[in-house]
Design a protein around this motif. Structure first.
Motif, PDB file in Angstrom:
ATOM      1  N   PHE A 174       0.842  -1.209   0.000  1.00 62.61           N
ATOM      2  CA  PHE A 174       0.000   0.000   0.000  1.00 62.61           C
ATOM      3  C   PHE A 174       0.876   1.258   0.000  1.00 62.61           C
ATOM      4  O   PHE A 174       0.642   2.199  -0.757  1.00 62.61           O
ATOM      5  N   LEU A 175       1.874   1.247   0.885  1.00 64.14           N
ATOM      6  CA  LEU A 175       2.727   2.435   1.004  1.00 64.14           C
ATOM      7  C   LEU A 175       3.455   2.714  -0.306  1.00 64.14           C
ATOM      8  O   LEU A 175       3.499   3.850  -0.778  1.00 64.14           O
ATOM      9  N   LYS A 176       3.996   1.648  -0.899  1.00 61.84           N
ATOM     10  CA  LYS A 176       4.731   1.848  -2.164  1.00 61.84           C
ATOM     11  C   LYS A 176       3.804   2.348  -3.271  1.00 61.84           C
ATOM     12  O   LYS A 176       4.208   3.145  -4.121  1.00 61.84           O
ATOM     13  N   HIS A 177       2.553   1.872  -3.259  1.00 64.54           N
ATOM     14  CA  HIS A 177       1.587   2.366  -4.245  1.00 64.54           C
ATOM     15  C   HIS A 177       1.373   3.871  -4.082  1.00 64.54           C
ATOM     16  O   HIS A 177       1.417   4.638  -5.051  1.00 64.54           O
ATOM     17  N   ALA A 178       1.175   4.294  -2.835  1.00 63.16           N
ATOM     18  CA  ALA A 178       0.943   5.727  -2.593  1.00 63.16           C
ATOM     19  C   ALA A 178       2.180   6.547  -2.968  1.00 63.16           C
ATOM     20  O   ALA A 178       2.068   7.621  -3.568  1.00 63.16           O
ATOM     21  N   VAL A 179       3.367   6.029  -2.629  1.00 66.40           N
ATOM     22  CA  VAL A 179       4.610   6.728  -2.979  1.00 66.40           C
ATOM     23  C   VAL A 179       4.727   6.856  -4.502  1.00 66.40           C
ATOM     24  O   VAL A 179       5.124   7.902  -5.032  1.00 66.40           O
ATOM     25  N   GLY A 180       4.315   5.817  -5.208  1.00 63.79           N
ATOM     26  CA  GLY A 180       4.337   5.855  -6.668  1.00 63.79           C
ATOM     27  C   GLY A 180       3.387   6.899  -7.239  1.00 63.79           C
ATOM     28  O   GLY A 180       3.706   7.586  -8.206  1.00 63.79           O
ATOM     29  N   ARG A 181       2.206   7.004  -6.599  1.00 63.99           N
ATOM     30  CA  ARG A 181       1.238   8.016  -7.057  1.00 63.99           C
ATOM     31  C   ARG A 181       1.800   9.417  -6.838  1.00 63.99           C
ATOM     32  O   ARG A 181       1.580  10.314  -7.648  1.00 63.99           O
ATOM     33  N   VAL A 182       2.509   9.605  -5.721  1.00 65.07           N
ATOM     34  CA  VAL A 182       3.128  10.915  -5.432  1.00 65.07           C
ATOM     35  C   VAL A 182       4.095  11.279  -6.560  1.00 65.07           C
ATOM     36  O   VAL A 182       4.051  12.387  -7.113  1.00 65.07           O
ATOM     37  N   ALA A 183       4.958  10.340  -6.918  1.00 66.13           N
ATOM     38  CA  ALA A 183       5.950  10.608  -7.968  1.00 66.13           C
ATOM     39  C   ALA A 183       5.265  10.835  -9.315  1.00 66.13           C
ATOM     40  O   ALA A 183       5.637  11.739 -10.069  1.00 66.13           O
ATOM     41  N   ALA A 184       4.236  10.022  -9.597  1.00 66.04           N
ATOM     42  CA  ALA A 184       3.559  10.144 -10.892  1.00 66.04           C
ATOM     43  C   ALA A 184       2.885  11.497 -11.049  1.00 66.04           C
ATOM     44  O   ALA A 184       2.763  12.016 -12.153  1.00 66.04           O
ATOM     45  N   ARG A 185       2.446  12.045  -9.939  1.00 65.63           N
ATOM     46  CA  ARG A 185       1.784  13.358 -10.000  1.00 65.63           C
ATOM     47  C   ARG A 185       2.788  14.508  -9.967  1.00 65.63           C
ATOM     48  O   ARG A 185       2.408  15.678  -9.969  1.00 65.63           O
ATOM     49  N   GLY A 186       4.095  14.184  -9.903  1.00 62.61           N
ATOM     50  CA  GLY A 186       5.107  15.236  -9.970  1.00 62.61           C
ATOM     51  C   GLY A 186       5.476  15.849  -8.627  1.00 62.61           C
ATOM     52  O   GLY A 186       5.966  16.968  -8.572  1.00 62.61           O
ATOM     53  N   TYR A 187       5.268  15.085  -7.542  1.00 62.35           N
ATOM     54  CA  TYR A 187       5.625  15.591  -6.213  1.00 62.35           C
ATOM     55  C   TYR A 187       6.721  14.734  -5.595  1.00 62.35           C
ATOM     56  O   TYR A 187       6.929  13.595  -6.001  1.00 62.35           O
TER      57      TYR A 187
END
Ligand code: MG
Length: 382
Positions: free
Chosen positions: A301-314
């Protein structure tokens, strides 16, 4: 005190090129004039807006402002800038104390600059932003330098130029016309005008290259996008011989009950990341009804959220999690938890905080029925 902004946008703006006046040309997807109006409308001390438009521009104005729902009083401009400003001044509601007269082609005006102008009007009937001239100045003729020109005391004038309403109305009524700006009109009437600090970014779009310059400033501002998210989670104790908290197995005389590994601390941080992105929560991304997440290690779950952060440019600036329980004692394992969480999130350990508190034996955590966790994260646009 009431402040009305008058946006002067009746000019044809031919120097900027393009197939329509510059104030209606797009700057990063939105018309320059719409950006100017939105910047003024968003200032907390500006109560009303008057836009002075060329009589033929109504359709372009409606198109530019579509979807913005900003109340603006529209008045037709005159043949000259002075006439347009006077039309705007006539449309300001009586009882208004101060007016800010602003170029429609200065969309990057900042809240701080507007504050400086309004604040200065407490002491003088006029106030305007300007920047001291730093380049050497020459007088030229026929492509040759005729003579140097002293720059001491010279300023580049900007807008909004602020005035007490009745003073500037009277000054315009008495002026013969042909002034370059409203400060010139005010000075002709003997009004005192304070100079406040201007802003290099508050550029007036005049030439074709100014659109690219303004777009660079807008992009820089967007890069300052900083977001905060919070997360909260609870899991109940069940029979067992240890709990997993922030990725670390901690020996205990109970375990935590949950669909996954019940890592309450990691869940709180994960939800904080989704929260900062306004991207739902763990339950939405990993439905508990889906058997594939049964007993899952929460780092998925955590890695998924971290991936979403990067994908959104943050990127993650920091994360802070508080575990609320009487036992097990967190202090001895907090460093290991910080290291594990920081590694999973790809951040330095000094950006990851794990701390704990008891609830003084009150409530469900005090009765040792379960563990609660709350988390805060900050994201910065990269
Ligand atoms: Mg949970």
């Amino acid at each position: 005190m009431t402040v009305t902004a008058i946006i002067v946008a009746a000019g044809r703006g031919t120097r900027a090129g393009g197939d329509r006046p510059k104030q209606y040309q797009p700057l990063m997807g939105r018309a320059v004039l719409a950006r100017t109006i939105a910047a003024l409308a968003g200032h907390p001390r500006i109560g009303a807006l008057v836009a002075v438009l060329h009589p033929q521009d109504d359709a372009m104005f409606a198109e530019a402002m579509a979807g913005l729902s900003i109340p603006v009083t529209v008045v037709p401009g005159g043949a000259t800038r002075d006439a347009s400003v006077q039309a705007g001044l006539a449309a300001v509601a009586d009882g208004t104390d101060r007016v800010l007269i602003h170029d429609g082609a200065r969309p990057l005006v900042s809240v701080a600059l507007i504050d400086r102008v309004i604040d200065a009007l407490a002491d003088t009937p006029g106030a305007a932003p300007a920047l001291p001239v730093t380049d050497a100045l020459w007088r030229g003729a026929g492509g040759r330098v005729a003579a140097p020109h002293p720059r001491d005391g010279l300023y580049r004038a900007q807008t909004p130029q602020g005035f007490r309403l009745e003073a500037i109305r009277a000054a315009h009524a008495a002026h013969p016309g042909g002034a370059a700006d409203d400060v010139e009109v005010a000075l002709a009437a003997g009004l005192d005008v304070a100079i406040v600090e201007g802003d290099e970014d508050n550029l007036k779009i005049t030439h074709p290259g100014d659109f690219a310059r303004a777009a660079r400033v807008l992009r820089e501002r967007e890069e300052m996008d900083i977001r905060t998210g919070n997360g909260f989670d609870v899991h109940a104790f069940c029979e067992g011989d240890g709990v997993i908290l922030c990725g670390v197995k901690v020996p205990h005389d109970k375990a935590l009950k949950g669909h996954s590994d019940a890592d309450v601390g990691m869940h709180a941080v994960t939800d904080a990341l989704y929260g900062a992105l306004a991207d739902g929560d763990i339950g939405q991304h990993f439905p508990p009804s889906d058997p594939q997440w049964k007993g899952a290690a929460s780092d998925i779950f955590l890695k998924h959220a971290v991936g979403r952060v990067a994908a959104r440019g943050y990127r993650i600036a920091n994360a802070d999690v508080t575990l609320i329980c009487e036992r097990p004692k967190i202090g001895p394992v907090a460093a290991a938890m910080r290291a594990e969480m920081a590694a999973l999130m790809g951040i330095e350990i000094d950006r990851m905080s794990v701390k704990a508190t008891t609830s003084e034996q009150l409530g469900f955590t005090g009765r040792e029925e379960g563990i609660a966790a709350l988390a805060t994260v900050t994201l910065i646009r990269t």
